[in-house]
Design an enzyme around this catalytic site. Sequence first.
Site, PDB file in Angstrom:
ATOM      1  N   GLU A  94      34.350  20.468  54.758  1.00  0.00           N
ATOM      2  CA  GLU A  94      34.235  21.706  55.534  1.00  0.00           C
ATOM      3  C   GLU A  94      32.994  21.741  56.340  1.00  0.00           C
ATOM      4  OE1 GLU A  94      34.056  24.541  52.103  1.00  0.00           O
ATOM      5  OE2 GLU A  94      35.918  24.869  51.955  1.00  0.00           O
ATOM      6  N   GLU A 125      36.683   7.580  35.809  1.00  0.00           N
ATOM      7  CA  GLU A 125      34.975   8.208  35.785  1.00  0.00           C
ATOM      8  C   GLU A 125      34.102   6.973  35.028  1.00  0.00           C
ATOM      9  OE1 GLU A 125      34.409  10.887  32.115  1.00  0.00           O
ATOM     10  OE2 GLU A 125      35.555  12.072  33.724  1.00  0.00           O
TER      11      GLU A 125
END
Length: 311
Positions: A94, A125
């Site tokens: 964004e 992860e």
Amino acid sequence: MTSTPHHPDLRSQLETLATEAFRPELAEIDRLPTLDITRLMNGEDAAVAAAVAERLPEIAAAIDAVAVRMARGGRLVYAGAGTAGRLGVLDASECPPTFNTAPGQVVGLIAGGPDAMVTSIEGAEDSPELARADLDALALTADDTVVGVSASGRTPYAVGAVEYARSLGALTVGLACNRGSALAAAAEHGIEVVTGPELLTGSTRLKAGTAQKLVLNMLSTITMIRLGKTYGNLMVDVRASNEKLRARSRRIVALATGAADEEIERALTATDGEVKHAILVLLADVDGPTAARLLTESGGHLRAALAGAHG
């Protein structure tokens, strides 16, 4: 897959984390009316902003350090797994439309790569090696910042990213939602927003995820304010790439200058649609090329360019 010796005691580790704690008073939540569950959840969410408020000095210190490096051309890199990784990718994606940042100036790394945005990539992860490889692909420098994000504060990908980045001389920030986290300890700037046990046991996409979103909003937005990407509370670096953004550009110039519509159109035409330049043309009464020169000299800071024009 690499062997991970911490796995045998992982269950006992999780049992000590506030974000994983079981709440017996909610053990029959599934039997409650829907409205009661929404009230419970809303009450939980209301506590998140207060938890962030307790960490504002640490957040502000991290922002100031990030801004110094980004002003030298450094990048802001988020690294996380699962929800934490997705929130970093969201924040990074964004920045170009909001602040006209260059592609690659703000980067979101998620364990397992782009596919992990929509699919759970099992095992990713748990790999600090994967984090090192992802950072190597960026050719990290000492002007860059790596923000490790992990609710538990123990995710090997996030901790590994921060440890590796720090060894290369980059600035490091560790954002976790538990006290005494390995992630905060590994980073130069540790930020622990303690949101406590979740409504659904261990579902850290809830309060912990909301807290992470709030902190990432602050990191990117206030860093961009410090870098001169705004004028007051106006997004003066917005790029007018479609009709909505062209209308927003005209509105921003109007709010900043109070000029009449035809003057605004003339100024935007003279500056090839650049909002900052157009505001400077109108407020300092200079031509387009002079506005461009003043902004270059001020490092893109509109207030400084205005002062220079009047100085």
